[in-house]
Structure formats: C-alpha cells, structure tokens
Design an enzyme around this catalytic site. Structure first.
Site, mmCIF file in Angstrom:
data_model
loop_
_atom_site.group_PDB
_atom_site.id
_atom_site.type_symbol
_atom_site.label_atom_id
_atom_site.label_comp_id
_atom_site.label_asym_id
_atom_site.label_seq_id
_atom_site.Cartn_x
_atom_site.Cartn_y
_atom_site.Cartn_z
ATOM 1 N N GLY A 160 44.785 34.991 37.767
ATOM 2 C CA GLY A 160 45.304 34.294 36.602
ATOM 3 C C GLY A 160 46.378 33.305 37.001
ATOM 4 O O GLY A 160 46.950 33.385 38.099
ATOM 5 N N CYS A 161 46.689 32.390 36.083
ATOM 6 C CA CYS A 161 47.659 31.339 36.393
ATOM 7 C C CYS A 161 49.084 31.890 36.495
ATOM 8 O O CYS A 161 49.783 31.650 37.489
ATOM 9 C CB CYS A 161 47.565 30.216 35.364
ATOM 10 S SG CYS A 161 47.625 30.763 33.636
ATOM 11 N N TYR A 162 49.524 32.623 35.481
ATOM 12 C CA TYR A 162 50.858 33.219 35.547
ATOM 13 C C TYR A 162 51.016 34.140 36.765
ATOM 14 O O TYR A 162 52.014 34.059 37.489
ATOM 15 C CB TYR A 162 51.154 34.021 34.279
ATOM 16 C CG TYR A 162 51.548 33.220 33.066
ATOM 17 C CD1 TYR A 162 52.590 32.293 33.097
ATOM 18 C CD2 TYR A 162 50.902 33.423 31.844
ATOM 19 C CE1 TYR A 162 52.963 31.592 31.965
ATOM 20 C CE2 TYR A 162 51.271 32.722 30.705
ATOM 21 C CZ TYR A 162 52.301 31.804 30.761
ATOM 22 O OH TYR A 162 52.673 31.117 29.632
#
Length: 350
Positions: free
Chosen positions: A153-155
C-alpha cells in the site's frame, strides 16, 4: 531479450492509468491486454485522449477473461479492488502466469487479520504463504523468485521505509510510535464520491479513518518482521488538497544516546545501495513536489533533544512509488530485468 507480454486488469482507475504511462516507454514489456467491464469494446485512446498517437493508444479494451489473458500474456497486473483480485489471481496462477496484485488481497499473511480489517472472506487463503510482499528494498531477492507479488500500500511504503533503519538497528523504543500521514486525493481512487469532489477537497484539510484505516495491520506486520518483535503503531491519516503525494511524519523515542549525525549515518548506510531512497542532508526536509511522478522516497531526520524524540519525515508519490511504479519494479525483478527499467523518472515539476 524477448519481450515479456503483459496484461493489465482494471485499466480505468488511477493505478491503471499510471501503469499505462510507465509501460509506454518500457523496453522489455509489451502491453497486449487491457481490460474493463465498463469500457470493453473501445480503444484506449477513446477513453483516454492523452493516449492518442501513442503506441498503446489503439489497443482494444476487452472484458477480463482469464483464459484469454493466459493465452496472450506472461505476466498480469491486477489493478482491481480487493475481493475481486484474489479470484482472478488464483486462476491466472493456476495457468502458470506471474501476477502482481495491486490490491490488498495478499498483503496480510493472516487470514483472520484480513477478514477482520476488510470485512470479507478470503477465499484463496492457501495463496497467502506464496505471496511475496513487494517492497524491493527489503525483499528483492524473494521477489525475483516469486510468482505472486502483493504490491504494498501507499501509506505503508512511506512508513516502512521511514522506520526500517531505526528498527533494524534497534535505537528507538518499539512502543509509542506515531505515524502521522497525509495523502493527495488520488489515494481514494477514481470512483466518484462526495468526499473527493473538488469543492470538498480544495481549500480544506481533514483527518479521516482514525484508528480504523485498513493499512494499519500491513504497517504493523512488516515493522514487526523488521524489529523481530510485535509492533503496534498509532497510524493517523489526513486528506491533502493536492492530486498526488504522501507525506508521513513519524514520531519515535530514542532508546540510545545518539546525535543526529549518528542517526543520519545509519540511514545513509541502510539505503546506500538503494538509489530510490534519498536520505536528505541534515537540516533538509522532504516535500511532495520533489518526488511527484517518481519512485523516490525522500527521508528527512530531526532529533528533538527536549523530548528525546527522533522525528522521521518521508515523502513519496502515492500513485508511482506507492502503487504502479512499485508494481512495475516488482515485475522487472520477477522477469529478470533491471529493476530500474522504465522507472528512471525525474519529478514532475512544478
């Protein structure tokens, strides 16, 4: 080297669009299939005018069909929602294809954790142990041998890269870590919703998903592996009035008497062989505009002597480093191609 034929399932979202941009100039991957149930029968350039005149612009959009993908492709990117991805991945893997899944379906190694946070049954849990978490700085060797990649995921990408050297070298407390993250609106996806309308996002700044964000277990899972201990973090997310970019400010407490120069040297050594992670000079802090449209993760470090805190600031582009670019890097490694292929990108300025 013969070209690898690739397919993209889910071409109409932001991650699909970003993958098209990156694949357009890739020397070893040939995009041969793009799928969308809603837009099947059209050419790419019909739904994306910016593809007019480009190599892939005339590519027809087809219905997602596992048999057709298996016959045409060597590797498939899944840019579709969770639940949908696991079913398609299972069929493609059975047919011998390599799969890079951009959804969350294979990121969590625990079936129970997945079902708790995503509120749905994991129907392909036997594949969880087969999936490799696709963070190249940590798992490149395993990625080269993988058939199934769980694209991070990005976070989590911003948080894990920010914390890795400190936890790996064990100079911060493992408790009390706060990850305070802000993302551009593309992180919410392309589906229309009131919360991401221009007039709702512009000239505004808000918190959301406090204590309930689905990236929390992913961050804790990977940090626990690094620390070789159970890690619990306070993960807090905010929506920025920008299109793309993530800035994470991470608050930790030093467990050893260290200077900023000591910490900076450890971070530089940790990422010495990883050019996509840029440890900024002391006194400099990351900005989202300096990583926009790239694979860079910029990291800045500050020690607050008054509170004995090490504050880590990391910035990434959520669509490139946080999704599609990282997926392409993983595909490069899986296919024995230089990891940087198609990703030597300067930031999109201004």
């Amino acid at each position: 080297m013969a070209q690898t034929k690739v397919g993209l399932v889910g071409v109409t979202g932001y991650t699909g669009m970003e993958l098209m941009r990156l694949l357009q100039n890739h020397d070893h991957f040939e995009l041969v299939r793009v799928t969308s149930r809603a837009e099947a029968g059209k050419k790419l350039s019909e739904i994306y005018p910016f593809m007019q005149g480009m190599d892939n612009g005339e590519l027809p959009i087809t219905e997602p069909d596992a048999d057709d993908l298996a016959q045409a492709c060597d590797l498939v990117f899944l840019a579709v929602p969770h639940r949908t991805a696991m079913e398609i991945a299972a069929v493609l893997l059975e047919k011998g294809l390599k799969v890079v899944d951009l959804s969350a379906d294979f990121r969590l190694r625990s079936k129970d954790e997945y079902e708790h946070w995503y509120a749905c049954e994991h129907t392909q849990c036997e594949l969880l142990s087969q999936a490799v978490y696709g963070l190249p700085e940590l798992y490149a060797e395993s990625i080269t041998q993988a058939q199934l990649i769980a694209n991070p995921g990005c976070y989590p990408t911003s948080a894990i890269l920010g914390l890795y050297p400190a936890l790996n070298e064990d100079f911060i407390l493992k408790s009390g870590i706060v990850v305070d993250s802000k993302s551009g609106s593309t992180g919410a996806g392309r589906k229309a919703s009131v919360g991401t309308l221009f007039c709702e996002v512009s000239d505004n700044f808000k918190a959301y998903g406090l204590t309930t964000h689905r990236h929390t277990p992913e961050i804790e899972q990977e940090l626990s592996v690094i620390a070789q201990d159970d890690i619990t973090v306070s993960f807090n997310t905010h929506l920025l009035p920008i299109n793309r970019g993530i800035l994470s400010t991470i608050y930790t407490t030093l467990s050893k008497d260290m200077t900023l120069d000591d910490v900076h040297a450890i971070y530089e050594e940790a990422y010495r062989l990883h050019p996509w992670v840029r440890v900024l000079p002391t006194g400099k802090l990351p900005e989202t505009k300096h990583v926009r449209g790239t694979m860079f993760c910029d990291i800045g470090l500050v020690i607050d002597k008054r509170t004995n805190r090490l504050i880590i600031v990391s910035a990434i582009d959520n669509l490139c480093r946080g999704a599609s670019g990282q997926a392409l890097a993983n595909a490069n490694l899986m296919c024995g191609i230089n990891m940087n292929e198609g990703l030597q990108l300067a930031p999109l300025m201004p």
